[in-house]
Structure formats: C-alpha cells, structure tokens
Write an enzyme that holds these catalytic residues in place. Sequence first.
Site, PDB file in Angstrom:
ATOM      1  N   TYR A   1       0.822  -1.205   0.000  1.00 39.85           N
ATOM      2  CA  TYR A   1       0.000   0.000   0.000  1.00 39.85           C
ATOM      3  C   TYR A   1       0.863   1.266   0.000  1.00 39.85           C
ATOM      4  O   TYR A   1       1.834   1.378   0.717  1.00 39.85           O
ATOM      5  CB  TYR A   1      -1.014  -0.002   1.131  1.00 39.85           C
ATOM      6  CG  TYR A   1      -0.503  -0.130   2.559  1.00 39.85           C
ATOM      7  CD1 TYR A   1       0.761  -0.615   2.884  1.00 39.85           C
ATOM      8  CD2 TYR A   1      -1.331   0.232   3.620  1.00 39.85           C
ATOM      9  CE1 TYR A   1       1.183  -0.733   4.193  1.00 39.85           C
ATOM     10  CE2 TYR A   1      -0.923   0.121   4.945  1.00 39.85           C
ATOM     11  CZ  TYR A   1       0.349  -0.365   5.216  1.00 39.85           C
ATOM     12  OH  TYR A   1       0.772  -0.477   6.519  1.00 39.85           O
TER      13      TYR A   1
ATOM     14  N   TYR B   1     -10.651   0.337   3.905  1.00 43.84           N
ATOM     15  CA  TYR B   1     -10.008   1.632   3.683  1.00 43.84           C
ATOM     16  C   TYR B   1     -10.994   2.634   3.066  1.00 43.84           C
ATOM     17  O   TYR B   1     -12.148   2.299   2.781  1.00 43.84           O
ATOM     18  CB  TYR B   1      -8.739   1.455   2.847  1.00 43.84           C
ATOM     19  CG  TYR B   1      -7.668   0.671   3.586  1.00 43.84           C
ATOM     20  CD1 TYR B   1      -7.386   0.944   4.931  1.00 43.84           C
ATOM     21  CD2 TYR B   1      -6.955  -0.353   2.967  1.00 43.84           C
ATOM     22  CE1 TYR B   1      -6.422   0.216   5.623  1.00 43.84           C
ATOM     23  CE2 TYR B   1      -5.983  -1.079   3.663  1.00 43.84           C
ATOM     24  CZ  TYR B   1      -5.717  -0.792   4.989  1.00 43.84           C
ATOM     25  OH  TYR B   1      -4.766  -1.503   5.682  1.00 43.84           O
TER      26      TYR B   1
ATOM     27  N   ARG C   1      -9.071  -2.659  -6.664  1.00 43.84           N
ATOM     28  CA  ARG C   1      -9.098  -3.730  -5.666  1.00 43.84           C
ATOM     29  C   ARG C   1     -10.361  -3.512  -4.827  1.00 43.84           C
ATOM     30  O   ARG C   1     -10.520  -2.486  -4.170  1.00 43.84           O
ATOM     31  CB  ARG C   1      -7.865  -3.674  -4.775  1.00 43.84           C
ATOM     32  CG  ARG C   1      -7.760  -4.899  -3.904  1.00 43.84           C
ATOM     33  CD  ARG C   1      -6.440  -4.981  -3.186  1.00 43.84           C
ATOM     34  NE  ARG C   1      -5.969  -6.353  -3.181  1.00 43.84           N
ATOM     35  CZ  ARG C   1      -5.024  -6.793  -2.370  1.00 43.84           C
ATOM     36  NH1 ARG C   1      -4.413  -5.981  -1.538  1.00 43.84           N
ATOM     37  NH2 ARG C   1      -4.646  -8.055  -2.410  1.00 43.84           N
TER      38      ARG C   1
ATOM     39  N   ARG D   1      -4.217 -18.441  -1.446  1.00 37.52           N
ATOM     40  CA  ARG D   1      -3.068 -19.261  -1.027  1.00 37.52           C
ATOM     41  C   ARG D   1      -2.833 -20.422  -1.979  1.00 37.52           C
ATOM     42  O   ARG D   1      -2.687 -21.564  -1.588  1.00 37.52           O
ATOM     43  CB  ARG D   1      -3.282 -19.772   0.408  1.00 37.52           C
ATOM     44  CG  ARG D   1      -2.397 -19.102   1.426  1.00 37.52           C
ATOM     45  CD  ARG D   1      -2.472 -19.645   2.831  1.00 37.52           C
ATOM     46  NE  ARG D   1      -3.029 -20.929   2.991  1.00 37.52           N
ATOM     47  CZ  ARG D   1      -4.278 -21.171   3.444  1.00 37.52           C
ATOM     48  NH1 ARG D   1      -5.049 -20.180   3.803  1.00 37.52           N
ATOM     49  NH2 ARG D   1      -4.728 -22.397   3.555  1.00 37.52           N
TER      50      ARG D   1
ATOM     51  N   ARG E   1       1.008 -14.595  -0.240  1.00 39.27           N
ATOM     52  CA  ARG E   1       1.806 -15.519   0.578  1.00 39.27           C
ATOM     53  C   ARG E   1       2.554 -16.586  -0.229  1.00 39.27           C
ATOM     54  O   ARG E   1       3.739 -16.816   0.029  1.00 39.27           O
ATOM     55  CB  ARG E   1       0.909 -16.130   1.662  1.00 39.27           C
ATOM     56  CG  ARG E   1       0.562 -15.116   2.758  1.00 39.27           C
ATOM     57  CD  ARG E   1      -0.451 -15.648   3.753  1.00 39.27           C
ATOM     58  NE  ARG E   1      -1.761 -15.788   3.153  1.00 39.27           N
ATOM     59  CZ  ARG E   1      -2.817 -16.297   3.772  1.00 39.27           C
ATOM     60  NH1 ARG E   1      -2.690 -16.734   5.015  1.00 39.27           N
ATOM     61  NH2 ARG E   1      -3.987 -16.374   3.174  1.00 39.27           N
TER      62      ARG E   1
ATOM     63  N   CYS F   1       3.760 -22.414   0.638  1.00 38.84           N
ATOM     64  CA  CYS F   1       3.317 -21.660   1.820  1.00 38.84           C
ATOM     65  C   CYS F   1       2.575 -22.631   2.743  1.00 38.84           C
ATOM     66  O   CYS F   1       1.799 -23.461   2.279  1.00 38.84           O
ATOM     67  CB  CYS F   1       2.392 -20.547   1.352  1.00 38.84           C
ATOM     68  SG  CYS F   1       1.442 -19.763   2.658  1.00 38.84           S
TER      69      CYS F   1
ATOM     70  N   MET G   1      23.068 -39.419  18.546  1.00 36.58           N
ATOM     71  CA  MET G   1      24.498 -39.125  18.614  1.00 36.58           C
ATOM     72  C   MET G   1      24.882 -38.728  20.040  1.00 36.58           C
ATOM     73  O   MET G   1      24.243 -37.860  20.644  1.00 36.58           O
ATOM     74  CB  MET G   1      24.854 -37.970  17.659  1.00 36.58           C
ATOM     75  CG  MET G   1      24.506 -38.236  16.204  1.00 36.58           C
ATOM     76  SD  MET G   1      25.419 -39.614  15.475  1.00 36.58           S
ATOM     77  CE  MET G   1      27.022 -38.874  15.186  1.00 36.58           C
TER      78      MET G   1
HETATM   79  P1  ADP Z   1      14.392 -27.164  15.675  1.00 39.35           P
HETATM   80  O1  ADP Z   1      13.069 -26.462  15.663  1.00 39.35           O
HETATM   81  O2  ADP Z   1      15.464 -26.316  16.225  1.00 39.35           O
HETATM   82  O3  ADP Z   1      14.730 -27.777  14.360  1.00 39.35           O
HETATM   83  P2  ADP Z   1      13.307 -29.666  16.762  1.00 39.35           P
HETATM   84  O4  ADP Z   1      12.958 -29.908  18.172  1.00 39.35           O
HETATM   85  O5  ADP Z   1      12.202 -29.578  15.777  1.00 39.35           O
HETATM   86  O6  ADP Z   1      14.232 -28.370  16.747  1.00 39.35           O
HETATM   87  O7  ADP Z   1      14.257 -30.800  16.246  1.00 39.35           O
HETATM   88  C1  ADP Z   1      15.312 -31.276  17.000  1.00 39.35           C
HETATM   89  C2  ADP Z   1      15.628 -32.691  16.516  1.00 39.35           C
HETATM   90  O8  ADP Z   1      16.859 -33.102  17.045  1.00 39.35           O
HETATM   91  C3  ADP Z   1      14.582 -33.724  16.963  1.00 39.35           C
HETATM   92  O9  ADP Z   1      14.073 -34.406  15.840  1.00 39.35           O
HETATM   93  C4  ADP Z   1      15.392 -34.663  17.874  1.00 39.35           C
HETATM   94  O10 ADP Z   1      14.968 -36.016  17.760  1.00 39.35           O
HETATM   95  C5  ADP Z   1      16.794 -34.487  17.351  1.00 39.35           C
HETATM   96  N1  ADP Z   1      17.845 -34.798  18.331  1.00 39.35           N
HETATM   97  C6  ADP Z   1      17.964 -34.295  19.585  1.00 39.35           C
HETATM   98  N2  ADP Z   1      19.071 -34.797  20.195  1.00 39.35           N
HETATM   99  C7  ADP Z   1      19.648 -35.629  19.304  1.00 39.35           C
HETATM  100  C8  ADP Z   1      20.825 -36.440  19.330  1.00 39.35           C
HETATM  101  N3  ADP Z   1      21.602 -36.479  20.397  1.00 39.35           N
HETATM  102  N4  ADP Z   1      21.131 -37.160  18.236  1.00 39.35           N
HETATM  103  C9  ADP Z   1      20.344 -37.098  17.119  1.00 39.35           C
HETATM  104  N5  ADP Z   1      19.231 -36.367  17.044  1.00 39.35           N
HETATM  105  C10 ADP Z   1      18.890 -35.632  18.112  1.00 39.35           C
HETATM  106 FE1  SF4 Z   2       3.362 -16.411   5.390  1.00 41.99          FE
HETATM  107 FE2  SF4 Z   2       3.749 -18.761   6.632  1.00 41.99          FE
HETATM  108 FE3  SF4 Z   2       3.107 -18.701   4.050  1.00 41.99          FE
HETATM  109 FE4  SF4 Z   2       5.491 -17.870   4.808  1.00 41.99          FE
HETATM  110  S1  SF4 Z   2       4.725 -19.931   5.002  1.00 41.99           S
HETATM  111  S2  SF4 Z   2       4.157 -16.857   3.360  1.00 41.99           S
HETATM  112  S3  SF4 Z   2       5.034 -16.948   6.773  1.00 41.99           S
HETATM  113  S4  SF4 Z   2       1.842 -17.975   5.730  1.00 41.99           S
END
Ligand code: ADP
Ligand code: SF4
Length: 674
Positions: free
Chosen positions: A59, A173, A221, A296, A319, A342, A461
């Site tokens: 806008y 508006y 619009r 969308r 979006r 999206c 790990m």
């Molecule tokens: P983010 O939003 O930061 O990506 P999430 O919680 O969605 O975080 O993802 C974190 C991922 O890490 C999860 O899928 C979890 O299973 C994985 N995770 C955590 N600790 C370990 C580890 N020690 N080894 C392997 N994977 C791990």
């Molecule tokens: Fe917006 Fe979420 Fe779509 Fe990105 S994914 S354009 S933040 S609605």
Amino acid sequence: MDPSHAILFQSVRIGPVTAPNRFYQTPHATGLGWQRPQAGAALRGIKAEGGWGVVCTEYCSIHPTSDDSPHGFLTLWDDGDIPALALTADAIHAHGSLAGIELWHGGAHASNRMTRLPGIAPDIQPAMFHLPTTARAMDASDIKAFRGWQRDAALRAKRAGFDIVYVYAGHDYLPFQFLSGRSNTRGDAYGGSLENRARLLREMIEDTKEAVGDTCAVAVRLAVDELHGPRGITSEGEGREVIEMLAELPDLWDVNIAGALGNDSKSARFSAEGFQDRYVSFVKSLTTKPVVAVGRFTSPETMVAQIKRGVQDFIGAARPSIADPFLPLKIREGRADEIRECIGCNMCRAANNEAVHLRCTQNPTIAEEWRQGWHPERIAMLPKRDKVLVVGAGPAGLEAALALGRRGAEVTLAERGGALGGRILRESTLPGLSTWIRVRDWRAHMIGKLDTVQVYPGSEMTVGDIADFGADHVVLATGSRWRRDGIGVSGMQALDLPKALTPDDIFSGAAVNGPVVIYDDEHYFMAGALAERLRGLGHAVCYVTSHATASSWTALTDEQGFVQAKLLQAGVEIVASHLLVGHEVGAVRLACGYTGREVERACGTLITVTGRLPVDDLYAPLLASGVAVSRVGDCLQPSSIADAVYSAHRFVRGFGGPIEPVLRREKPPLKGML
Ligand code: ADP
Ligand code: SF4
C-alpha cells in the site's frame, strides 16, 4: 514444462499493457515501506526474476492524512517520493514483468501517528486503529481534494515507471468506507443509495484513467464481501451490484473479501487453498475485464483449474509468492515438485502487525535480499568441501543440511527419531496444522536431490559418537523441550508441579484424565490447539491463560478471534488473566493476575504450556573437547519454526565467513550536519 500447465504462461492484456503470463503477485506488505526503498526494490525484483508476470507494491499512501505508522507503508505524497519508487519499478522491469502500485488512503483506518493530521472518513466515526480518537467527516471540499490526491499520486506513479495503478477499495479503507452502508450514513450525493455510496469509487476510477490511463492500466481492488452479513457489503448483494455497476470501467478487477485483513489472509488453520472462491467466483461472469483473486494457491493443478473454471484470469498470490518467489519459474521449467509451498502459518502477517521486516517460515531469505544479499535460489559455494555433521533433523537441522549441501559441503544429517521433522512431526498433528508438515517435506525432498547430503534417521548421537566422527564442523540442531517448572511469560517463579504434563508428554501419548486444565503462559498456538484437540476427544477442558485472551499472541497472526471463537464453540471453558499458583490432587489453584485473589478449579490432568529450554547438553562437552561446534534453531534459542529455519539458514550463509554478519541499513544522507 508439463503441457497441462501451459495455460498459466499465456500473456494477458490489461488495458494498455500486457502481462507476460498469468502469475500475479498481488499487493502485500513487507514492513519495508518508504523508509527502506532499496530493500523493497530488491524484494520485488526477486519476485519478477522468479517469474511473476505482474509484481505489485504494498500500500502506497496518497496523502499525509493517510499515515499507517508504525507499520511500513509507501508514500507518493510529493515528487520527492518518485525516485525511491522508481527503484522498485526498475527492478521489476529488469525481468520483463509489469509493475503495479497500490495507491492507498486508509480514511478512518489510518493512525496518523507520524503526521498527526486529523483522520478523515465518510462520517464522523471512531478511528478504526484501536486509538481513542475520531476521524472527521469529509465535506464536499475534502472530497474534491481527495480526488486530487489520488490523481496526483497516479501521475507520480506513472512518472516512477509503474504500469498498473490501483484504486484501492478494500480492507476497510477509505473508498470502501464510502461503499459500505455500515460506515457511510451521509445524506448527500455520496451517501444513501448504493449508487451514491459508489460515486467516489466511480470518480476515482475515472480520474485515474484520465490522468494515466493512456499508458497505465487502472486496477480496482474491491472487497466484494466484508463478512458482516446483510448489514454490510456481500457477494450476493451489494458487492455484486457494485461490480455490475462499474463492470467495464477499470482495466482489471482485483477482488477479495474483507472486514479485516484476517479474513483475506486467513491462516491455513482456519481456511483451505482457494477459500475465497465462493465469494469472488461470480465476478468474471459480470465483466469482460481480467479478474485476479487470491486464495493461497500453491498447487499448479489448482491454478490451472482456476483459469479453466473461469474463476479468474490470473493466479493472484501474496503468501505463496513470499514462501517461494520462484514458484512460476519452477512450474515453467517442469520443476513443480520443487515449489516451496506456503504453509499458511501467517508469520508474514505477524511481521506486518509488529511493524518489522517481513519474515516467512518457509523462506528465510525474504526481506534479506538487499540487507544481506541473500537470494532464494542461489548460495555461494564453499571454497573447500568441508565435512559437516548436523545433529537433529527438525526444521533447523533440515534447513542447515540443505543449505550446507547446496554450498558444496559434505554433509551428514543424523536424527535420533525414526522419521525426519522434529517438532513439525508433532505440531502438524494438531487441529488445522497439517500443512505445517510442508516445512519438513520440502526440505527432505530437496535434500534427496543432493549427492552432498547423507541422511541417517534412527541415529542418536552422543558426545563420543560426534567426536569420533571427525567432522570439520558440527552443527547441533537438537531442539528444545517444554519446561516443567511453570516458568513462562508471566509466571517467573518456579512451581513444584511433579504431576503436571507438558506438550512433550501429550505428544508422547501420556494418559489424560478429565477434567483437563491447560495452563497457557506462552500465548502462541500450542495451548489453544491442545485444548481444541482434547475437547475434540471428549474431555472437559478448562483453558487458563495468564493473558486477557486465548492464544493472545495469535492476534499478530490474525488468528486470535478465530481461535477464541473455536474454543468457545467447542465448549472449552476459558479462564483469562489468571496465573497458576498450585497443583494438588484433583485441583489447581489459580490467582487473578490483577487482584491476586485465588480460586480453585477441579483438575484431573494439568498440562502446562509455558517456556521452553534448549536441548543443548552436547554443546559444552564438545566445545571442551576441542570440536568445532555451533548451535542453530531451538537448541540455541527456543522460538518459532520461522526463527529456527532462519537461524539455521543464517548460520550456513555465514559459515566460513565473518562471525558477525553485517546487516545493511538504509540511512538518510546527513549532508551538512557533520
Ligand atoms: P528445531 O526447531 O530447532 O529444528 P526440533 O525440536 O524440531 O528443533 O528438532 C530437533 C531434533 O533433534 C529432533 O528431531 C530430535 O529427535 C533431534 N535430536 C535431539 N538430540 C539428538 C541427538 N543427540 N542425536 C540425534 N538427534 C537428536
Ligand atoms: Fe506467510 Fe507462513 Fe506462508 Fe510464509 S509460510 S508466506 S510466513 S503464511
């Protein structure tokens, strides 16, 4: 290209100009506005590069009586504004697309907090900007002046190089305030009958055409339904009549629904792809002029159907074009599987409502095109093939692995769980959030195309495993967990809650016995969505929030009203402005946030949705043992999915470069002041 998609690439005439294809980026806010013209130009230029045949600005105010501060809006108040906007028109033209500009006057909706001018409206009425002020009624001379402002702004837009100039009668508006009988009770030639209420809109179209119509298309619009029932404009009633009345006057109709922006930009939680069709699909039958609408759209098949079914001539998108600026090009090149769809989470709307740079859950590069030089499709190769281990395959780990792989690193992605996705796997099972799985799906799919990334699900790990792996660099993306001590946004004192559950427990299948009390001291979607889910399973649910409204932060994603309505309709009891102070057998104790007065509520299961803590136990021991290690996403800062993706992307962009990236800012020249 898939031959069935060819129809999307036909050119379409819009008055005196021709769009090279049917992909039409409708106006959308960026938070960049008049203060950041270079960033705005770069953002729109990328859209054109990505194949959008028409790219519109956000806008653009035509006069200081329409000031939307503190939000980012453009201005064409005087000739001095022309060069800044010419940057945008040029950036769009550089890729052969048409540049559209959405001229705007907010009327009673403008805050005028910066200009401090009195607001204007068809009638004297309270300001619509949640301010204790009033907009004054426009008299005949005001209307004459207003028509001049639109005309002057249109001429300036033409000089700036724009091809499509808008008359903006949507979203509550000013021209829409004249149209709607709810806000216009004037007794003169601009009030009363619909013909009178539409007079200003008609005059604006005629004035704009006369001023710039020789070379520019004039688009209208219009909100054809304001979702207020028969008291307002409806698509069966006056919305339809306005189109009938003015059918052939503009060069293009850009139609949508209004009432509030939340209706037009409804999140996926409350609407499906193409949700506006039922309101706008009649328009094409009443005009020979091209029609554009939004909904969308992310699937090429739905887009083709929109054209073939005669709903619209273009594929209008805001979006979907933010989430994937290269959506059209991907379809043209037969890479529709690569579209980053999206998810409809409305984080982009939150950025606008917070008056900051646009952000997007799916596209971490949006609004960073100029500030950080990020391109959504290109990323610099690393000078050498570093061996990088990414631990955790939630949104952050997936984004890190993908971006590192695209930079040419030799990436190993290890995930403890049997499936990729982390929090997305859980959160996308909540009511209305199934589209969120696209965050995982797109990244997993794109990683699958790279031979630089190896993925190992089912691989927990340890510090020892990681040290033994011998990577040049380790990226921890191990996420976060919900707190068990009750500490949240308002409750800063730890509570003893040994029997309470957190969302993590619910997702792990913990047993729930009614009556359920869900305590929300986080305020985003989680507590409200859990309440909805558990109520749907038949539990008696009492939702307690420390804030005054349910899921209060979702006001920024334009969802709060829908959330609260849904909970109330489902029979969830809402207790607002109360803090959790205790949990005993069979009951919780709550204290009024204002008076401290305590009440008890029966409780079989207490679920606390409060703060989150990083899962970063690996970090300190790895650092101590000399491993080059970084944290990204929730394990660095528990936050939204958008922030997790951004954090990982930002890390990868800077990988191997300076520790602190430079955020360019647009600074006014200080000539003569130093
Ligand atoms: P983010 O939003 O930061 O990506 P999430 O919680 O969605 O975080 O993802 C974190 C991922 O890490 C999860 O899928 C979890 O299973 C994985 N995770 C955590 N600790 C370990 C580890 N020690 N080894 C392997 N994977 C791990
Ligand atoms: Fe917006 Fe979420 Fe779509 Fe990105 S994914 S354009 S933040 S609605």
